[in-house]
Design a protein around this motif. Structure first.
Motif, PDB file in Angstrom:
ATOM      1  N   UNK A  97     -38.023   0.478 -22.153  1.00  0.00           N
ATOM      2  CA  UNK A  97     -38.958  -0.386 -21.403  1.00  0.00           C
ATOM      3  C   UNK A  97     -38.645  -1.871 -21.511  1.00  0.00           C
ATOM      4  N   UNK A  98     -38.235  -2.355 -22.662  1.00  0.00           N
ATOM      5  CA  UNK A  98     -38.021  -3.797 -22.791  1.00  0.00           C
ATOM      6  C   UNK A  98     -36.793  -4.265 -22.009  1.00  0.00           C
ATOM      7  N   UNK A  99     -35.619  -3.619 -22.124  1.00  0.00           N
ATOM      8  CA  UNK A  99     -34.506  -4.032 -21.257  1.00  0.00           C
ATOM      9  C   UNK A  99     -34.841  -3.887 -19.774  1.00  0.00           C
ATOM     10  N   UNK A 138     -43.468  -1.654 -13.788  1.00  0.00           N
ATOM     11  CA  UNK A 138     -42.647  -1.857 -14.981  1.00  0.00           C
ATOM     12  C   UNK A 138     -43.488  -2.392 -16.138  1.00  0.00           C
ATOM     13  N   UNK A 139     -44.383  -3.338 -15.844  1.00  0.00           N
ATOM     14  CA  UNK A 139     -45.265  -3.872 -16.885  1.00  0.00           C
ATOM     15  C   UNK A 139     -46.190  -2.796 -17.444  1.00  0.00           C
ATOM     16  N   UNK A 140     -46.654  -1.897 -16.565  1.00  0.00           N
ATOM     17  CA  UNK A 140     -47.510  -0.797 -17.021  1.00  0.00           C
ATOM     18  C   UNK A 140     -46.742   0.123 -17.978  1.00  0.00           C
ATOM     19  N   UNK A 141     -45.512   0.485 -17.602  1.00  0.00           N
ATOM     20  CA  UNK A 141     -44.714   1.358 -18.467  1.00  0.00           C
ATOM     21  C   UNK A 141     -44.355   0.669 -19.778  1.00  0.00           C
ATOM     22  N   UNK A 142     -44.189  -0.649 -19.736  1.00  0.00           N
ATOM     23  CA  UNK A 142     -43.926  -1.388 -20.974  1.00  0.00           C
ATOM     24  C   UNK A 142     -45.148  -1.373 -21.881  1.00  0.00           C
ATOM     25  N   UNK A 143     -46.310  -1.689 -21.332  1.00  0.00           N
ATOM     26  CA  UNK A 143     -47.529  -1.729 -22.151  1.00  0.00           C
ATOM     27  C   UNK A 143     -47.913  -0.362 -22.676  1.00  0.00           C
ATOM     28  N   UNK A 183     -52.477  -8.533 -10.479  1.00  0.00           N
ATOM     29  CA  UNK A 183     -51.966  -7.171 -10.531  1.00  0.00           C
ATOM     30  C   UNK A 183     -51.230  -6.894 -11.836  1.00  0.00           C
ATOM     31  N   UNK A 184     -50.458  -7.867 -12.323  1.00  0.00           N
ATOM     32  CA  UNK A 184     -49.752  -7.688 -13.591  1.00  0.00           C
ATOM     33  C   UNK A 184     -50.720  -7.553 -14.755  1.00  0.00           C
ATOM     34  N   UNK A 185     -51.785  -8.338 -14.741  1.00  0.00           N
ATOM     35  CA  UNK A 185     -52.796  -8.254 -15.815  1.00  0.00           C
ATOM     36  C   UNK A 185     -53.451  -6.878 -15.809  1.00  0.00           C
ATOM     37  N   UNK A 186     -53.823  -6.399 -14.607  1.00  0.00           N
ATOM     38  CA  UNK A 186     -54.467  -5.085 -14.517  1.00  0.00           C
ATOM     39  C   UNK A 186     -53.525  -3.994 -15.036  1.00  0.00           C
ATOM     40  N   UNK A 187     -52.254  -4.049 -14.622  1.00  0.00           N
ATOM     41  CA  UNK A 187     -51.296  -3.038 -15.063  1.00  0.00           C
ATOM     42  C   UNK A 187     -51.089  -3.090 -16.572  1.00  0.00           C
ATOM     43  N   UNK A 191     -52.142  -0.110 -19.162  1.00  0.00           N
ATOM     44  CA  UNK A 191     -51.144   0.510 -20.024  1.00  0.00           C
ATOM     45  C   UNK A 191     -51.497   0.400 -21.495  1.00  0.00           C
ATOM     46  N   UNK A 192     -51.988  -0.793 -21.906  1.00  0.00           N
ATOM     47  CA  UNK A 192     -52.375  -0.978 -23.312  1.00  0.00           C
ATOM     48  C   UNK A 192     -53.554  -0.076 -23.676  1.00  0.00           C
ATOM     49  N   UNK A 193     -54.491   0.101 -22.737  1.00  0.00           N
ATOM     50  CA  UNK A 193     -55.647   0.958 -23.017  1.00  0.00           C
ATOM     51  C   UNK A 193     -55.211   2.411 -23.184  1.00  0.00           C
TER      52      UNK A 193
END
Length: 438
Positions: A97-99, A138-143, A183-187, A191-193
């Motif tokens: 996820x990070x790369x 991508x941000x969702x999968x990272x979180x 949208x990035x914040x929501x994703x 994901x974190x939740x």
């Protein structure tokens, strides 16, 4: 001079500020693999997220390429390359996820830098419409895989990158940044939740396993206590009665012979020894720790007590001769105990199954082991029934196998019986013996 809020002569805010680059490097500069968690059930849908992400990556790649060619007016080759990077980042986010996040951010910035400077004011910039969706995924999968702090750092860098493109490239609308940031914040929050829910569930499962192990341990302890009570109520009572009767019997006979007194004294001594061994076993059964205080310090029999054992069985009427070959030397405690118990069990079997037979006990000491050979001749007559027997040979085999040795048992041509055990037991040096002393 007052230095409130100063640590080591340096302001705390400055120390924290200097630590930011190192923290970001530790959190976001890694290529560690972190596969996407599979659905636990149903099994047929375990790979469903991978299929959905694959379709999404293909769709966003096609739409991004079309948008870059017609809206950003990029040459087709460059547009396809940037769109391919965005799609590849979404696919790679399932495994690294990070790369993948770095690749997605770089594709967004690269498209903004390569866009023509005379774009219409209403054109979405610096994020394309499909680009916002791909980067949010991508941000969702990272979180979903990293700690919330790392996800927040990635979110901040994404927003700062978009803001930098707006400020330094001098075109675009702030509405695009607002929409993309929302949208990035929501994703990221979603994901974190989900990650927090998964972590909590994992911890709950681990706690349930610990609880089940504790319940099983308590059940085992209760069963051992029950067995200890039954042993005490049945065996200890009868052994105590035997000991008392053997002590009182000489007083019930007029002028008892010395042989009778000696035999009765031997019976009482054996009963007392059996009670002592029984108390030791009961202590182990009643203890939560098999090495409990008062049990682990109880001396275990060794070959040094072999003469005492032979004297007891001789007093009971068994004819026993011993022979020792080789140079006797100290063995490990486990080997000493196993050797004593094997001889003890073999003599007990001879008393039960070969009345009137002569028994020979041979001990052969070698540099790498001890050989035990217990042989009895044919019995004088049929052996009386012995209820509850049948586990002696099994116990001897288990003790031998525990030490990595070999045991053979069987009848001899003259109608007797022979037990031979080879115990790997190298000689112990004085230094080795000192290791057992705390």
């Amino acid at each position: 001079m007052i230095t409130g809020g100063v640590k080591g002569g340096e302001p705390r805010w400055r120390t924290a500020l200097l630590a930011v680059p190192r923290t970001l490097r530790d959190d976001l500069w890694t290529a560690a693999a972190d596969p996407l968690p599979r659905l636990s059930r149903p099994r047929l849908l375990a790979r469903l997220p991978h299929a959905v992400i694959g379709v999404l990556a293909y769709a966003t790649g096609v739409l991004t390429a079309d948008f870059l060619i017609h809206s950003y007016r990029l040459v087709p080759g460059l547009a396809l390359l940037l769109a391919l990077c965005q799609s590849a980042a979404l696919l790679a986010a399932m495994f690294r996820p990070i790369p993948a996040w770095w690749m997605s951010t770089a594709a967004m910035v690269g498209a903004a830098v390569a866009a023509r400077s005379d774009l219409p004011w209403e054109t979405d910039f610096p994020w394309t419409e499909p680009g916002i969706l791909a980067q949010a995924a991508t941000a969702f999968l990272l979180a979903l895989r990293v700690r919330p702090r790392v996800a927040a750092e990635a979110l901040g860098i994404n927003v700062l990158a978009g803001l930098g493109c707006l400020m330094f490239l001098g075109r675009g609308q702030h509405e695009n940044l607002t929409q993309a940031a929302s949208l990035l914040i929501i994703a990221t929050v979603l994901g974190a939740a989900l990650r927090g829910r998964r972590v909590a569930r994992t911890q709950l499962v681990a706690q349930e396993e610990l609880t089940a192990e504790e319940r099983a341990r308590r059940t085992l302890l209760e069963e051992r206590n029950r067995i200890a009570r039954e042993l005490h109520d049945v065996v200890a009572h009868h052994m105590s009665v035997i000991s008392i009767q053997a002590q009182v019997a000489p007083h019930l006979v007029t002028d008892p012979t010395d042989e009778l007194k000696e035999n009765l004294a031997g019976i009482r001594a054996n009963a007392v020894d059996a009670l002592t061994e029984l108390r030791r076993v009961l202590g182990v059964l009643r203890s939560e720790d098999p090495s409990a205080e008062g049990v682990r310090h109880a001396p275990q029999p060794t070959l040094g007590r072999l003469d005492e054992l032979i004297a007891n069985v001789t007093a009971a009427g068994l004819t026993v001769t011993t022979e020792t070959t080789g140079e006797p030397h100290a063995l490990s405690p486990g080997a000493e105990l196993s050797a004593f118990r094997i001889v003890q069990e073999a003599l007990s079997n001879a008393m039960r199954h070969a009345p009137g037979a002569a028994v020979q006990v041979q001990l052969g000491y070698g540099p790498d082991g001890l050989t035990l050979r217990i042989t009895n001749t044919a019995p004088d007559g049929p052996a009386p029934p012995s209820p509850g027997s049948g586990h002696g040979l099994l116990g001897m085999r288990e003790r031998t196998a525990m030490l990595g040795g070999e045991l053979a048992a069987g009848r001899t041509p003259d109608g007797g019986y022979e037990v031979t055990a080879l115990l790997p037991a190298p000689a112990r040096t004085p230094a080795d013996a000192g290791e057992d002393t705390p």
